[in-house]
Motif scaffolding. Structure first.
Motif, PDB file in Angstrom:
ATOM      1  N   PHE A  24       4.367 -10.298   3.963  1.00  0.00           N
ATOM      2  CA  PHE A  24       4.822  -9.130   4.711  1.00  0.00           C
ATOM      3  C   PHE A  24       6.216  -9.364   5.250  1.00  0.00           C
ATOM      4  O   PHE A  24       6.548 -10.439   5.754  1.00  0.00           O
ATOM      5  CB  PHE A  24       3.857  -8.829   5.867  1.00  0.00           C
ATOM      6  CG  PHE A  24       2.551  -8.252   5.418  1.00  0.00           C
ATOM      7  CD1 PHE A  24       2.509  -7.026   4.782  1.00  0.00           C
ATOM      8  CD2 PHE A  24       1.370  -8.941   5.622  1.00  0.00           C
ATOM      9  CE1 PHE A  24       1.315  -6.487   4.358  1.00  0.00           C
ATOM     10  CE2 PHE A  24       0.166  -8.417   5.196  1.00  0.00           C
ATOM     11  CZ  PHE A  24       0.132  -7.192   4.567  1.00  0.00           C
ATOM     12  N   MET A  29       8.802  -3.945   8.800  1.00  0.00           N
ATOM     13  CA  MET A  29       7.657  -3.278   9.424  1.00  0.00           C
ATOM     14  C   MET A  29       7.977  -2.882  10.863  1.00  0.00           C
ATOM     15  O   MET A  29       7.733  -1.745  11.276  1.00  0.00           O
ATOM     16  CB  MET A  29       6.425  -4.180   9.385  1.00  0.00           C
ATOM     17  CG  MET A  29       5.856  -4.408   7.998  1.00  0.00           C
ATOM     18  SD  MET A  29       4.403  -5.475   8.009  1.00  0.00           S
ATOM     19  CE  MET A  29       3.218  -4.396   8.826  1.00  0.00           C
ATOM     20  N   TYR A 127       8.094   0.978  -6.363  1.00  0.00           N
ATOM     21  CA  TYR A 127       7.316   1.957  -5.596  1.00  0.00           C
ATOM     22  C   TYR A 127       6.419   2.762  -6.527  1.00  0.00           C
ATOM     23  O   TYR A 127       6.502   3.973  -6.616  1.00  0.00           O
ATOM     24  CB  TYR A 127       8.208   2.869  -4.742  1.00  0.00           C
ATOM     25  CG  TYR A 127       9.643   3.041  -5.187  1.00  0.00           C
ATOM     26  CD1 TYR A 127      10.057   4.150  -5.920  1.00  0.00           C
ATOM     27  CD2 TYR A 127      10.598   2.107  -4.828  1.00  0.00           C
ATOM     28  CE1 TYR A 127      11.373   4.327  -6.296  1.00  0.00           C
ATOM     29  CE2 TYR A 127      11.937   2.272  -5.203  1.00  0.00           C
ATOM     30  CZ  TYR A 127      12.318   3.380  -5.939  1.00  0.00           C
ATOM     31  OH  TYR A 127      13.625   3.554  -6.307  1.00  0.00           O
ATOM     32  N   TRP A 134       0.718   5.933   0.070  1.00  0.00           N
ATOM     33  CA  TRP A 134       1.359   5.186   1.146  1.00  0.00           C
ATOM     34  C   TRP A 134       2.150   4.000   0.629  1.00  0.00           C
ATOM     35  O   TRP A 134       3.169   3.620   1.204  1.00  0.00           O
ATOM     36  CB  TRP A 134       0.338   4.754   2.194  1.00  0.00           C
ATOM     37  CG  TRP A 134      -0.149   5.920   2.993  1.00  0.00           C
ATOM     38  CD1 TRP A 134      -1.383   6.482   2.976  1.00  0.00           C
ATOM     39  CD2 TRP A 134       0.637   6.703   3.908  1.00  0.00           C
ATOM     40  NE1 TRP A 134      -1.428   7.566   3.813  1.00  0.00           N
ATOM     41  CE2 TRP A 134      -0.214   7.732   4.403  1.00  0.00           C
ATOM     42  CE3 TRP A 134       1.963   6.646   4.352  1.00  0.00           C
ATOM     43  CZ2 TRP A 134       0.233   8.678   5.319  1.00  0.00           C
ATOM     44  CZ3 TRP A 134       2.404   7.593   5.265  1.00  0.00           C
ATOM     45  CH2 TRP A 134       1.542   8.595   5.736  1.00  0.00           C
ATOM     46  N   TRP A 135       1.668   3.406  -0.462  1.00  0.00           N
ATOM     47  CA  TRP A 135       2.435   2.319  -1.072  1.00  0.00           C
ATOM     48  C   TRP A 135       3.783   2.847  -1.559  1.00  0.00           C
ATOM     49  O   TRP A 135       4.826   2.260  -1.290  1.00  0.00           O
ATOM     50  CB  TRP A 135       1.675   1.694  -2.232  1.00  0.00           C
ATOM     51  CG  TRP A 135       2.501   0.706  -2.991  1.00  0.00           C
ATOM     52  CD1 TRP A 135       3.258   0.938  -4.107  1.00  0.00           C
ATOM     53  CD2 TRP A 135       2.722  -0.668  -2.655  1.00  0.00           C
ATOM     54  NE1 TRP A 135       3.919  -0.191  -4.501  1.00  0.00           N
ATOM     55  CE2 TRP A 135       3.616  -1.200  -3.624  1.00  0.00           C
ATOM     56  CE3 TRP A 135       2.248  -1.493  -1.640  1.00  0.00           C
ATOM     57  CZ2 TRP A 135       4.035  -2.529  -3.601  1.00  0.00           C
ATOM     58  CZ3 TRP A 135       2.669  -2.813  -1.609  1.00  0.00           C
ATOM     59  CH2 TRP A 135       3.550  -3.321  -2.583  1.00  0.00           C
ATOM     60  N   GLY A 139       4.833   1.563   1.947  1.00  0.00           N
ATOM     61  CA  GLY A 139       4.165   0.273   1.901  1.00  0.00           C
ATOM     62  C   GLY A 139       4.931  -0.793   1.145  1.00  0.00           C
ATOM     63  O   GLY A 139       4.930  -1.970   1.530  1.00  0.00           O
ATOM     64  N   TRP A 140       5.606  -0.400   0.063  1.00  0.00           N
ATOM     65  CA  TRP A 140       6.344  -1.381  -0.742  1.00  0.00           C
ATOM     66  C   TRP A 140       7.474  -2.034   0.050  1.00  0.00           C
ATOM     67  O   TRP A 140       7.867  -3.178  -0.233  1.00  0.00           O
ATOM     68  CB  TRP A 140       6.890  -0.731  -2.015  1.00  0.00           C
ATOM     69  CG  TRP A 140       8.016   0.230  -1.791  1.00  0.00           C
ATOM     70  CD1 TRP A 140       7.936   1.523  -1.383  1.00  0.00           C
ATOM     71  CD2 TRP A 140       9.409  -0.042  -1.965  1.00  0.00           C
ATOM     72  NE1 TRP A 140       9.171   2.084  -1.287  1.00  0.00           N
ATOM     73  CE2 TRP A 140      10.096   1.150  -1.655  1.00  0.00           C
ATOM     74  CE3 TRP A 140      10.133  -1.166  -2.370  1.00  0.00           C
ATOM     75  CZ2 TRP A 140      11.494   1.235  -1.706  1.00  0.00           C
ATOM     76  CZ3 TRP A 140      11.516  -1.082  -2.432  1.00  0.00           C
ATOM     77  CH2 TRP A 140      12.181   0.109  -2.105  1.00  0.00           C
ATOM     78  N   PHE A 142       7.230  -2.893   3.127  1.00  0.00           N
ATOM     79  CA  PHE A 142       6.624  -3.845   4.046  1.00  0.00           C
ATOM     80  C   PHE A 142       6.337  -5.195   3.397  1.00  0.00           C
ATOM     81  O   PHE A 142       5.910  -6.131   4.074  1.00  0.00           O
ATOM     82  CB  PHE A 142       5.310  -3.286   4.599  1.00  0.00           C
ATOM     83  CG  PHE A 142       5.485  -2.100   5.506  1.00  0.00           C
ATOM     84  CD1 PHE A 142       6.721  -1.753   6.019  1.00  0.00           C
ATOM     85  CD2 PHE A 142       4.384  -1.322   5.857  1.00  0.00           C
ATOM     86  CE1 PHE A 142       6.880  -0.657   6.849  1.00  0.00           C
ATOM     87  CE2 PHE A 142       4.529  -0.229   6.699  1.00  0.00           C
ATOM     88  CZ  PHE A 142       5.778   0.102   7.194  1.00  0.00           C
ATOM     89  N   SER A 215       7.126   9.350  -3.078  1.00  0.00           N
ATOM     90  CA  SER A 215       5.689   9.580  -2.890  1.00  0.00           C
ATOM     91  C   SER A 215       5.297  11.001  -3.310  1.00  0.00           C
ATOM     92  O   SER A 215       4.669  11.194  -4.358  1.00  0.00           O
ATOM     93  CB  SER A 215       5.295   9.325  -1.431  1.00  0.00           C
ATOM     94  OG  SER A 215       6.122  10.061  -0.530  1.00  0.00           O
TER      95      SER A 215
END
Length: 392
Positions: A24, A29, A127, A134-135, A139-140, A142, A215
């Motif tokens: 992470f 984040m 991505y 969310w990824w 999310g990617w 993070f 997204s």
């Protein structure tokens, strides 16, 4: 470190890491979630208790426009896709205010984006929408990956301004994202408001409108140019993201400086690039040919029509299938002839004794007739299929 693999894509042979171990990125984040929380909680509180003054509103709007255009017309279409060329003051503007998006230096941003295009919807896509909304959205970011090597962006590193931005990226990012709102706040006595609304809220808005392309525009919308990838066109996202919402077109023709190719489609980045070209500040604007665009649309329509035919049975299906394939073959023949004619030297374009313009006119007439027949066939097929599948 993980295994390295050689990839071949639209930007040539590149090397990327396929490390399976993920760590992470706590800095990313904390920053992304922290600014989001501050913007969501702080903005309503400030507006209710202090009111919204012109300094905050002006700072937000000015930076939103400057940064947004710099990311779309600059980071994306100029640097990542090389869809046109621009003089150094324009490149400098895009690099400075693009840094204010706080989405990384252009070499890293472009590397991620080029690998995304080369491997869209697959594991090496940074991505990848196949890993979930969310990824793809956030999310990617993070997860800490090994950076892409400089070979992915070797062409960009030949530009001294790009190398300069890479070296001073953090300073430029802070100066634009926080320094300008702070200066306006000090000058007008609205420091907190300018930092909160012109700074934090603007950064959050810039982030998530960009993230929505990764997204939403891979989940929701139309696919008029290709069904071979997940990208979709969304007029709503085009308005929110400076024209980037016509994503199915972009993934089908990534070299085109336009995303919205129709005159009525909202694409401020396209308009900006065209205006720069008229002023002599941009050149070599690349665009897909009308023939290639039409061919892509016809292929999607043919595929969709074949799927509809599966709902028909017996004589209805046989009749529809024969008409559809006849119209499709006629249209493809006309498109091939036009493409071949456009590629020939002007002197060889016509038959002996026939002016090239006359031959081109005949081919265009044939194509127009084939298009009318194709559209008529699609309408008839839709009616027949709908009638055959209607209850009772």
């Amino acid at each position: 470190m993980g295994e390295r693999a050689e990839l071949v894509g639209v930007y040539g042979r590149i090397q990327v890491s396929t490390a399976s171990t993920q760590r992470f990125n706590l800095t990313n984040m904390a920053f992304l979630l922290g600014t989001l929380a501050i913007a969501l909680a702080g903005t309503p509180w400030y507006v209710v208790t202090r009111g919204l003054g012109w300094p905050e509103a002006l700072t937000f709007c000015a930076l939103w426009l400057a940064v947004g255009i710099s990311v779309t017309a600059g980071y994306h279409r100029l640097f990542a896709h090389k869809s046109y060329q621009a003089v150094w003051p324009v490149r400098l503007f895009f690099l400075v205010f693009g840094a204010g998006a706080l989405e990384d230096a252009i070499v890293d941003w472009a590397a991620d984006h080029r690998v995304h295009h080369s491997h869209v919807d697959h594991d090496r896509d940074p991505y990848n929408i196949q890993k979930g909304f969310w990824w793809a959205h956030i999310g990617w970011i993070f997860v800490r990956y090994e950076p892409h090597p400089d070979t992915v962006v070797r062409d960009l590193l030949g530009d001294p301004l790009v190398r300069w931005q890479r070296r001073w990226y953090k300073v430029l990012a802070v100066a634009v994202a926080a320094g300008i709102p702070l200066a306006v706040g000090i000058a007008t006595g609205r420091v907190l408001g300018c930092l909160l609304i012109g700074g934090v809220l603007r950064v959050v808005a810039s982030h998530h409108t960009t993230f929505f392309i990764n997204s939403f525009c891979h989940l929701i919308g139309r696919q008029p140019y290709s069904r071979g990838h997940s990208a979709r066109d969304s007029a709503v996202m085009a308005v929110l993201a400076f024209g980037e919402g016509y994503h199915n077109y972009h993934h089908s023709f990534p070299f085109d400086y336009r995303n919205g190719i129709r005159g009525w489609q909202f694409d401020p980045a396209k308009w900006t690039i065209y205006a720069l070209s008229r002023l002599g500040l941009a050149r070599d604007l690349r665009r897909a040919s009308d023939t290639a665009i039409l061919k892509a649309r016809i292929e999607v329509q043919f595929e969709a029509a074949q799927e509809k035919m599966e709902r028909a049975i017996g004589e209805v299906r046989a009749s529809c299938e024969a008409r559809l394939h006849d119209a499709y073959r006629a249209l493809q023949s006309a498109l091939r002839e036009l493409t071949a004619l456009q590629r020939r030297p002007a002197a060889a374009a016509g038959h002996p004794g026939e002016p090239p313009e006359a031959r081109l006119g005949l081919v265009h007439g044939t194509l127009e007739q084939a298009l009318r027949e194709w559209q008529k066939t699609l309408r008839q097929m839709n009616r027949l299929v709908a009638g055959a599948s209607a209850p009772g």
